[in-house]
Structure formats: C-alpha cells, structure tokens
Design an enzyme around this catalytic site. Sequence first.
Site, PDB file in Angstrom:
ATOM      1  N   SER A 154     -43.075  48.931  63.719  1.00 24.80           N
ATOM      2  CA  SER A 154     -42.002  48.218  64.406  1.00 24.80           C
ATOM      3  C   SER A 154     -42.550  47.574  65.674  1.00 24.80           C
ATOM      4  CB  SER A 154     -40.876  49.180  64.788  1.00 24.80           C
ATOM      5  OG  SER A 154     -39.936  48.556  65.643  1.00 24.80           O
ATOM      6  N   TYR A 167     -38.127  56.853  69.106  1.00 26.52           N
ATOM      7  CA  TYR A 167     -38.473  55.928  68.027  1.00 26.52           C
ATOM      8  C   TYR A 167     -39.646  55.042  68.442  1.00 26.52           C
ATOM      9  CZ  TYR A 167     -38.080  52.250  64.524  1.00 26.52           C
ATOM     10  OH  TYR A 167     -38.348  51.357  63.523  1.00 26.52           O
TER      11      TYR A 167
END
Length: 257
Positions: A154, A167
């Site tokens: 990501s 995250y």
Amino acid sequence: MNGLRQGNLGPYALAGRVAVVSGGSSGVGAACARRLAEQGAMVAIGYHTGRDRAEALAAELPGGGHASLFLPMTDSAAILAAATEVEARFGRLDVLVNSAGTTRAVPHADLDGLDDETFDRILVTNVRGPFATIRAFAPLLRRGGDAVVVNISSLAAVNGLGSSVAYCASKAALDTMAMSLARALGPEIRVLGISPAAVDTQFVPGRDRDAMLRQAAQTPLRVVCQPDDVALAVLAAVTHLRLSTGTTLLVDGGRHL
C-alpha cells in the site's frame, strides 16, 4: 560463469503454471485470480472465512484445474498444511500472490483507540502471515527454479497515511521484508510488491465511496483505482518485470505526488 544465467529472458508465460492467491475470494485477490487464470495459470484461491466465494470463483474461472484453498494468515500450521495440499494436488508452484490483509479505521491521533489487540491482529495478518506463507511455499517455489512472489502492499507504507498507524507500519514492514527475502530467495524466486492507494473495495470498514472519490480527485491521473487495475499490475510484474526483485511498485494514480 559462476552460475550466472543468461539475460534477455523474455516474457514469463503462465500457461501450465500454478498460482496461489491468498485472500483470493474477493477484492484485489479475486481480480488477480481472474487475470492469472485468463493467461493460462491454474489458480488455488486462498480463503479464510470466504469458502463459498472461493469455491464459486474457482468454478467460474477460465481454464481448468482451479481450486479453493484454506489459507488463514493467523495460523501458521494451517498455512503449512495448505502448502502440502498444493504439492499433492499440483506438484508445483510458480506464482504466489500475498493479497490477504486486514485493517481497522482508527484516527492516527487517537492513540488509545489503537489497542494492543487490534495492533497485534493487523501485524500478524499483514506481516507474519505473508512471511509464514512464503516460508511454507518456498520449497515448492524453488523447485521450478523460476518463481515469483508478489505482495500486495500500500502507498500507506510510503507516506504513513492510511486507515491506522498499525496498518501503515504493517505495509512498511511488508516492503522491507520483500527486500530481505529477495536477497535470500534469489535466483530461483523473485519477490516484488505492488502498492496501490485506495482501491474501490469494501476493505476498510466504514470508508465510504465519497471519500475514495475525493482522494482520487486529488491525484494527477484522477482515476478511481479498481481491483482489476491492481491485478493488471501484478500480472505485469509476474510476466514482464523479469529482472526486478526486492522492489515495490506504486500503482496509485500519482497520489504520492
């Protein structure tokens, strides 16, 4: 020449090869399974709770020989059992896509809101799980001498902006792990990462589509990233980036700019 291989390898043909996609029953993972199958690969669709979705997807993929595969990121023994099942069923593995992941939306300033249980769950699923999967499947991947691992990362790993601090940390760890494993697993196995920004899925609980549209509007390309956009990047990494390993590619519409 000291075991050196000849360059100019040419595209990586997928016909007759075997691919495992963790988190393959929906979203980005399902899109990857479709693209790999279209190119001739037999695909094992890894799932945790989405068995029905995985079985339905396996039945509708083009080609034959596809299967569903219980592959939970939090259970290393079950991951090892999955590798044994793939060896018994297919006898080989050429492509591993680590698409499984989890998160929870917690504002970055809300330190107390990111409790230990949530933090640990995200790190175990997003970092230890992919490592355990690579570890379990490495002997099978090495066997063919020309295999590929692709981690779905990501942009959050780069800019520290994402659904939660945990995250962001997990995806940064995944990228660094790719560098370490690329050194350790070459030359038989390439290790790559694909890093989208927000993808038009239900991955982040509570994130509505308007927020995604606003984010896409701020990028140079002004495109809402679909799962298939990520899958096409994975396919390109597998089939054409033959001399790339230990690197992570941004597929973010220029969001990092």
